[in-house]
Design an enzyme around this catalytic site. Sequence first.
Site, PDB file in Angstrom:
ATOM      1  N   ALA A  94      -9.498  11.310   3.291  1.00  0.00           N
ATOM      2  CA  ALA A  94     -10.806  11.551   3.799  1.00  0.00           C
ATOM      3  C   ALA A  94     -10.958  12.830   3.647  1.00  0.00           C
ATOM      4  O   ALA A  94     -10.009  13.764   4.118  1.00  0.00           O
ATOM      5  CB  ALA A  94     -11.384  10.785   5.008  1.00  0.00           C
ATOM      6  N   TYR A  96     -12.457  -5.657  10.254  1.00  0.00           N
ATOM      7  CA  TYR A  96     -11.658  -5.254  11.658  1.00  0.00           C
ATOM      8  C   TYR A  96     -11.808  -6.310  12.648  1.00  0.00           C
ATOM      9  O   TYR A  96     -12.654  -6.587  13.198  1.00  0.00           O
ATOM     10  CB  TYR A  96     -12.342  -3.885  12.336  1.00  0.00           C
ATOM     11  CG  TYR A  96     -12.575  -2.809  11.305  1.00  0.00           C
ATOM     12  CD1 TYR A  96     -11.615  -1.691  11.292  1.00  0.00           C
ATOM     13  CD2 TYR A  96     -13.393  -2.679  10.350  1.00  0.00           C
ATOM     14  CE1 TYR A  96     -11.730  -0.739  10.671  1.00  0.00           C
ATOM     15  CE2 TYR A  96     -13.505  -1.499   9.404  1.00  0.00           C
ATOM     16  CZ  TYR A  96     -12.688  -0.761   9.615  1.00  0.00           C
ATOM     17  OH  TYR A  96     -12.601   0.377   8.634  1.00  0.00           O
ATOM     18  N   GLU A 140       0.914  -1.304   0.064  1.00  0.00           N
ATOM     19  CA  GLU A 140       0.012   0.001  -0.044  1.00  0.00           C
ATOM     20  C   GLU A 140       0.673   1.238  -0.166  1.00  0.00           C
ATOM     21  O   GLU A 140       1.886   1.381   0.777  1.00  0.00           O
ATOM     22  CB  GLU A 140      -0.817  -0.061   1.186  1.00  0.00           C
ATOM     23  CG  GLU A 140      -1.936   1.196   1.186  1.00  0.00           C
ATOM     24  CD  GLU A 140      -2.773   0.684   2.107  1.00  0.00           C
ATOM     25  OE1 GLU A 140      -3.784   0.058   2.106  1.00  0.00           O
ATOM     26  OE2 GLU A 140      -3.098   1.645   3.287  1.00  0.00           O
ATOM     27  N   THR A 145      -4.250   4.796  -1.116  1.00  0.00           N
ATOM     28  CA  THR A 145      -5.030   5.330  -0.203  1.00  0.00           C
ATOM     29  C   THR A 145      -5.892   6.773  -0.724  1.00  0.00           C
ATOM     30  O   THR A 145      -4.998   7.537  -1.741  1.00  0.00           O
ATOM     31  CB  THR A 145      -4.654   5.544   1.175  1.00  0.00           C
ATOM     32  OG1 THR A 145      -3.703   6.631   1.122  1.00  0.00           O
ATOM     33  CG2 THR A 145      -4.114   4.342   1.779  1.00  0.00           C
ATOM     34  N   ASP A 177     -13.100   8.107   7.751  1.00  0.00           N
ATOM     35  CA  ASP A 177     -13.350   8.687   9.113  1.00  0.00           C
ATOM     36  C   ASP A 177     -14.068   9.807   9.299  1.00  0.00           C
ATOM     37  O   ASP A 177     -13.941  10.814   8.297  1.00  0.00           O
ATOM     38  CB  ASP A 177     -11.901   8.873   9.779  1.00  0.00           C
ATOM     39  CG  ASP A 177     -11.486   7.596  10.380  1.00  0.00           C
ATOM     40  OD1 ASP A 177     -12.076   6.573  10.635  1.00  0.00           O
ATOM     41  OD2 ASP A 177     -10.138   7.388  10.385  1.00  0.00           O
ATOM     42  N   ALA A 188     -20.104   2.592   4.378  1.00  0.00           N
ATOM     43  CA  ALA A 188     -19.396   2.325   3.012  1.00  0.00           C
ATOM     44  C   ALA A 188     -20.154   1.351   1.926  1.00  0.00           C
ATOM     45  O   ALA A 188     -20.114   1.439   0.846  1.00  0.00           O
ATOM     46  CB  ALA A 188     -18.360   1.278   3.632  1.00  0.00           C
TER      47      ALA A 188
END
Length: 292
Positions: A51, A148, A17, A48, A109, A127
């Site tokens: 946000a 998670y 990533e 990524t 977030d 989501a």
Amino acid sequence: MKIIDILNEDRLSLSFEVFPPKTESSIESVREATEEIAKLKPSFMSVTYGAGGGTSRYTLDICKHIKDSYGVPTLEHLTCVSSTRDTVRQRIAEIKAAGIKNVMALRGDIPSELRDQDRSGWDYRHAIDLVLELKEADPDFCIGGACYPEIHPESADQREDIKYLKEKVDAGCSFLTTQMFFDNNLLYNFLYKIREAGITVPIVPGIMPITNANQVTRAIELSGSFVPQRFKSLVDKFGSNPAAMKQAGIAYATDQIIDLYANGITNVHVYSMNKPDVAEKIQSNLSHIIGK
Ligand code: FAD
């Protein structure tokens, strides 16, 4: 190439990533770092998405560059919670036009100033709303979602978290990538529970190599991850020696990955954080295991 086809291949996969630059001045250094990681020819790379728009405008450029110039399949992250429907639709159209097939559908977030707001009028609250939007825009998108092993911090309990996770998968996620964790038993327990709940898509464990002592505090703050005593001892012993801490952190992450592969996990994603040397070292530590 679709990520789901890579995950379903009959061999081990290792992916990395990267994140886009936070400021204009770091564009060049981020480009160099992502190119160095792409040259390792990982199974795929994810990029990524900031946000609230912070660094989001570079995500697509980086994905396209890695895919077109290095032939590495890319997974574009996209968040929705603080965006309007028009903005998200525009972004999806751009992703499609760039020929990107893989999108990680995230809520993002909630900015602290909005946390107490009534969310009933928001265009996107979870989501799953983005998963549905993506499927409607192009049923051929390969969509990933987050999960998670230690429960999302806003969830009341794991049962509720897994119930919503199942709904998200049923809405159109082909695979799930986990939040970082430092104790593999947490992942094995989680897998048992989600399989029991009927979630059958591939799960890609996300491993974060901690290479400096400050990162431990930051990582825990962000993820709420449990830090085992074995890892704490390592930070206590080597935290003040940057080179030693880096070596120990890479060894710990390598060890976690080997244990995952040894226990039947076939795909691992590394939060390589724009650090080509860390990505390279982990990949070379696993060379005979993954055949690279
Ligand atoms: P959701 O799936 O919406 O879940 C969030 C919470 O809402 C959970 O508690 C869930 O149980 C609950 N929930 C879900 N659906 C419902 C429902 N219908 N009704 C009631 N409650 C519900 N952030 C970024 O800003 N950019 C990134 O690129 C990024 N990449 C990430 C990659 C991974 C692999 C992970 C694990 C996280 C990433 N994040 C990223 C962070 C992520 O945006 C946050 O963790 C966020 O708080 C939750 O996102 P989500 O997509 O998991 O949300």
